[in-house]
Design an enzyme around this catalytic site. Structure first.
Site, PDB file in Angstrom:
ATOM      1  N   ARG A 122       0.815  -1.214   0.000  1.00 44.04           N
ATOM      2  CA  ARG A 122       0.000   0.000   0.000  1.00 44.04           C
ATOM      3  C   ARG A 122       0.848   1.263   0.000  1.00 44.04           C
ATOM      4  O   ARG A 122       0.578   2.196  -0.753  1.00 44.04           O
ATOM      5  CB  ARG A 122      -0.997  -0.002   1.153  1.00 44.04           C
ATOM      6  CG  ARG A 122      -0.352  -0.295   2.503  1.00 44.04           C
ATOM      7  CD  ARG A 122      -1.332  -0.865   3.497  1.00 44.04           C
ATOM      8  NE  ARG A 122      -2.392   0.074   3.802  1.00 44.04           N
ATOM      9  CZ  ARG A 122      -3.648  -0.273   4.058  1.00 44.04           C
ATOM     10  NH1 ARG A 122      -3.985  -1.537   4.074  1.00 44.04           N
ATOM     11  NH2 ARG A 122      -4.553   0.629   4.345  1.00 44.04           N
ATOM     12  N   THR A 123       1.867   1.318   0.840  1.00 42.78           N
ATOM     13  CA  THR A 123       2.670   2.539   0.906  1.00 42.78           C
ATOM     14  C   THR A 123       3.474   2.731  -0.385  1.00 42.78           C
ATOM     15  O   THR A 123       3.596   3.838  -0.904  1.00 42.78           O
ATOM     16  CB  THR A 123       3.605   2.494   2.126  1.00 42.78           C
ATOM     17  OG1 THR A 123       2.829   2.226   3.280  1.00 42.78           O
ATOM     18  CG2 THR A 123       4.336   3.802   2.306  1.00 42.78           C
ATOM     19  N   LYS A 183      23.031 -10.172  -3.567  1.00 37.59           N
ATOM     20  CA  LYS A 183      24.341 -10.644  -4.021  1.00 37.59           C
ATOM     21  C   LYS A 183      25.445 -10.169  -3.084  1.00 37.59           C
ATOM     22  O   LYS A 183      26.623 -10.301  -3.398  1.00 37.59           O
ATOM     23  CB  LYS A 183      24.610 -10.142  -5.436  1.00 37.59           C
ATOM     24  CG  LYS A 183      23.614 -10.646  -6.458  1.00 37.59           C
ATOM     25  CD  LYS A 183      23.861  -9.996  -7.816  1.00 37.59           C
ATOM     26  CE  LYS A 183      22.741 -10.360  -8.783  1.00 37.59           C
ATOM     27  NZ  LYS A 183      22.759  -9.488  -9.969  1.00 37.59           N
ATOM     28  N   ARG A 208      11.851   2.493   2.603  1.00 46.27           N
ATOM     29  CA  ARG A 208      11.209   1.681   3.641  1.00 46.27           C
ATOM     30  C   ARG A 208      12.217   0.609   4.024  1.00 46.27           C
ATOM     31  O   ARG A 208      12.800  -0.045   3.154  1.00 46.27           O
ATOM     32  CB  ARG A 208       9.931   1.066   3.071  1.00 46.27           C
ATOM     33  CG  ARG A 208       9.376  -0.155   3.810  1.00 46.27           C
ATOM     34  CD  ARG A 208       8.789   0.138   5.172  1.00 46.27           C
ATOM     35  NE  ARG A 208       7.641   1.001   5.172  1.00 46.27           N
ATOM     36  CZ  ARG A 208       6.369   0.591   5.117  1.00 46.27           C
ATOM     37  NH1 ARG A 208       6.087  -0.679   5.067  1.00 46.27           N
ATOM     38  NH2 ARG A 208       5.375   1.452   5.146  1.00 46.27           N
ATOM     39  N   HIS A 220       7.174   6.921  10.640  1.00 44.35           N
ATOM     40  CA  HIS A 220       6.494   6.783   9.360  1.00 44.35           C
ATOM     41  C   HIS A 220       5.809   8.127   9.109  1.00 44.35           C
ATOM     42  O   HIS A 220       4.593   8.255   9.221  1.00 44.35           O
ATOM     43  CB  HIS A 220       5.471   5.636   9.454  1.00 44.35           C
ATOM     44  CG  HIS A 220       4.898   5.210   8.135  1.00 44.35           C
ATOM     45  ND1 HIS A 220       5.200   5.836   6.953  1.00 44.35           N
ATOM     46  CD2 HIS A 220       4.039   4.219   7.825  1.00 44.35           C
ATOM     47  CE1 HIS A 220       4.547   5.242   5.967  1.00 44.35           C
ATOM     48  NE2 HIS A 220       3.831   4.257   6.469  1.00 44.35           N
TER      49      HIS A 220
END
Lengths: 427, 306
Positions: B54-55, B82, B104, B132
């Site tokens: 959603r974000t 990697k 995020r 947030h």
């Protein structure tokens, strides 16, 4: 200058456990030949305005070899130590593989033969430092190991710790504990308090340390075995140790320079250079560490020198490895930040730790005829600024970059060799 | 606006700026073609090191509606797998031409670290248990739409405050705007030193409902019971869940909010989540306009159609 040539350290103030006096010191071939006034020799080290002291002894150094040579080697760590005034360091056993057998101890000793200070290995209490089964302490003791620790973690199981203390006492060695109850620390990446709450970083409470200190004091009482507490950081731990000592228990303790100079507020930018274990605590804890040093209820200042490669310290804060450099800044920090006369600072950095490590026969002894030529010459008034890029350690993770300090090592003499001259390593 | 890492550094004036600018973009979003060219030529990299549908979609939609190019960096199939370091990854993306990173990460502080390494702007899209900020901004916007000035309003935040980045950002934003904040949670779900925060704290939800203008519910996670922070979700729900009976005690006009995703039947009863005074989908809808405002204030020249 070869060490077979007589050298006089001239015009300095000699400080050792017996006191303070102005004197010249003549050395040759690893030994002190004479101490007195108006002494001459072919080679002269000017010590005017300086303090001549027994070499410093660090009870707590991570040299990373074998296993993590990209962060430090025995050679680079020993050079950093010599520049910091140290002539002996106790190498912590959390290498890869762990120093938990005579074979690995022998490997460390082999690498240490020609380096700039004496490297005294410690051994692990349990195999692989896993806290499950005792390591073969006696076979390591035969190679001269006198301190055993699972440093990096504490021995979690109280019953196992009891047996380890009994066994160690039986063979005449001492255990040193990294006090951290894992169930209480719960993976916390910094001190649990106002800052951890604000930053959203999982914290570990003071009680994670203090609970294990209290448990081990009781185990020392039960077994009659001595115990040494590594890098104490909380006011409550220090109070518990003071009380145990007053009760006559064989308890010794060390504190680290970062715990009397830095607080958890340093973590505010998520710079993992400030991540260390035990974590940086509150202002009140910093004051408690200083107070313990003033009161004399701890025995030593130990660096917990813990090199880490830069890319590891750039990981997210909660994932980065804990630890900071310390060998090249400890003396300067102690002289600058502690309100103690230099005699007491040197006691904490030299002869008291030498006694705990049981190397007083060659380190931290009296500066007198026949003594070992393990010495350092300190300019107590020299002002300098810490430069992370200029450190001899292979790593750069000092939290003191840019800090102004007063008091600097000018010369270090290791077994008669001038390993540091005018602040420059000779190897 | 330089970076957006925490609500504190934005401050009340900064929040007001975002609110005003959001009004403009809310209008844009009501147009038949909800798109402007304010960030044409700018590249926004969406770096979701932790999954969040959603974000991520909300930010990417916001960037596209502003005319920016969007690069999506997916941690699951990336160079990080990697063994590349975070810093090298960031420097590589910057070399490709990133003007802003939307970050995020499951670890607190990663957006702050990236901001210290990069010349590009950084928006914190949620970091560990830290903050947030755009969630708090869209919540403030939603609240203002209904309540006007938040000064003196009583906002009750219920649930896992300790582990919640939404709670940290919202508490900072609500208090900055003059609201009175009351936290309701079992003691195990409150952070250390919460007593030093500018909030009231209680363990009794029933006593906190009568004078609430807003009840803000946080998501509770099953793993909290495994960590012995709660006996069971059932016990949590009985003490701290907003069911119909409790919701009925709210004064008229009081709002019910949740940042999503909801656990219906745990922190919020299904019928409460769907009640007229629950503004949960409105929060999501406002998210796009708020994120447009943030990106515009950060990267734009000030001219909407530049």
């Amino acid at each position: 200058m070869p060490k077979t040539v007589e050298t006089v350290i001239k015009g300095g103030t000699v400080i050792d456990a017996s006191g303070t006096r102005v004197a010249d010191v003549v050395i040759r071939g690893g030994e002190i030949l004479e101490v007195g006034h108006g002494l001459e020799a072919k080679n002269v080290i000017d010590a005017s305005g300086c303090v001549v002291a027994p070499g410093l002894v660090d009870l707590h150094t991570h040299l990373r070899q074998p296993g993590r040579e990209e962060a430090e080697t025995i050679e680079t760590g020993a050079r950093a130590a010599a520049l910091g005034g140290y002539t002996a360091v106790i190498a912590m056993p959390n290498t890869e593989p762990t120093m938990d057998s005579a074979a690995v101890i022998r490997e460390v000793l082999d690498h240490a033969i020609t380096v700039a200070c004496e490297v005294v290995p410690s051994g692990a209490i349990t195999l692989g430092r896993r806290g499950e089964q005792l390591a073969p302490m006696a076979e390591m003791a035969e190679l001269g190991v006198r301190i055993f620790t699972d440093d990096g973690s504490g021995v979690q199981d109280g019953g196992l710790m009891r047996r380890a203390l009994e066994y160690a006492k039986g063979i005449g060695v001492m255990l040193a504990q990294h006090c951290e109850d894992n169930s209480l620390a719960a993976g916390g990446a910094m001190h649990e308090g106002a800052w951890s709450a604000k930053l959203g970083v999982p914290g570990q409470p003071c009680s994670a340390e203090t609970a294990m200190v209290l448990r081990d004091i009781e185990l020392s009482r039960l077994t009659g075995a001595p115990i040494h507490f590594l890098h104490l950081s909380t006011a409550e731990s220090l109070a518990a140790v003071a009380q145990a000592r007053a009760a006559g228990l064989q308890v010794t303790a060390e504190v680290a320079p970062h715990h009397f100079t830095l607080t958890d507020a340093c973590c505010c930018d998520y710079d993992a250079t400030f991540k260390v274990n035990p974590p940086l605590r509150t202002e009140a804890d910093v004051e408690a560490v200083k107070a313990a040093l003033i009161a004399g209820t701890v025995d030593a200042i130990a660096t917990d020198h813990a090199p880490h490669a830069p890319e590891l310290k750039e990981m997210p804060f909660d994932q980065a490895p804990p630890g900071m450099l310390g060998l090249e800044t400890a003396l300067g920090l102690a002289l600058t930040e502690l309100e103690l006369p230099i005699e007491r600072v040197l006691a904490y950095l030299s002869w008291q730790p030498a006694k705990i490590a049981r190397i007083s026969d060659r380190h931290g002894g009296l500066i007198a005829k026949g003594g070992a030529a393990n010495l350092c010459v300190i300019d107590p008034n020299a002002e300098w600024t810490v430069d992370a890029r200029a450190l001899a350690s292979r790593s750069r993770n000092t939290p003191f970059d840019g800090r102004k300090l007063r008091g600097k090592v000018r010369h270090t003499i290791n077994r008669g060799d001038q390993v540091v001259i005018d602040g420059v390593a000779q190897q | 606006m330089n970076h957006l890492l925490t609500i504190d550094e934005l401050g009340a004036d900064g929040i007001d700026d975002v609110m005003r600018t959001t009004d403009t973009f809310a209008e844009v979003n009501r147009r038949p073609i909800p798109k402007v060219q304010a960030l044409r030529g700018k590249t926004v990299v969406s770096c979701f090191f932790e999954d969040s549908t959603r974000t991520r979609l909300s930010f990417e939609t916001a960037a596209r509606r502003l005319g920016a190019d969007v690069m999506t960096f997916s941690a699951a199939s990336s160079s990080l797998k990697k063994g590349e370091s975070l810093r090298d990854t960031v420097e590589t993306l910057e070399a490709i031409g990133a003007d802003a990173f939307v970050v995020r990460h499951r670890s607190a502080g990663v957006p702050t670290q990236i901001a210290s390494w990069s010349r590009a702007k950084v928006v914190n899209a949620g970091d560990g248990q830290h903050e947030h900020p755009t969630q708090a901004l869209l919540d403030c916007y939603t609240l203002r739409t209904h309540l006007g000035d938040l000064h003196g309003k009583q906002i009750v935040v219920v649930g896992d405050i300790k582990h919640s980045r939404v709670a940290r950002s919202n508490i900072a934003a609500f208090t900055a705007l003059g609201a009175k904040v009351k936290l309701v949670a079992p003691a195990t779900l409150l952070p250390a030193s919460v007593g030093e925060w500018p909030v009231e704290v209680t363990h009794n939800l029933d006593g906190a409902l009568d004078d609430a203008d807003v009840v803000y519910l946080l998501r509770i996670q099953q793993e909290r019971t495994d960590q012995a922070l709660l006996p069971s979700l059932r016990e949590y729900s009985a003490g701290f869940g907003l069911d119909a009976k409790r919701a009925a005690r709210l004064k008229p006009g009081a709002l019910i909010m949740h940042p999503g995703p909801m656990n219906r039947g745990v922190e919020i009863a299904a019928d409460v989540a769907d009640a007229p005074n629950a503004v949960i989908t409105e929060q999501v809808a406002n998210g796009v306009a708020v994120r447009m405002a943030v990106l515009f204030l950060m990267l734009g020249s000030g001219d909407l159609n530049a």
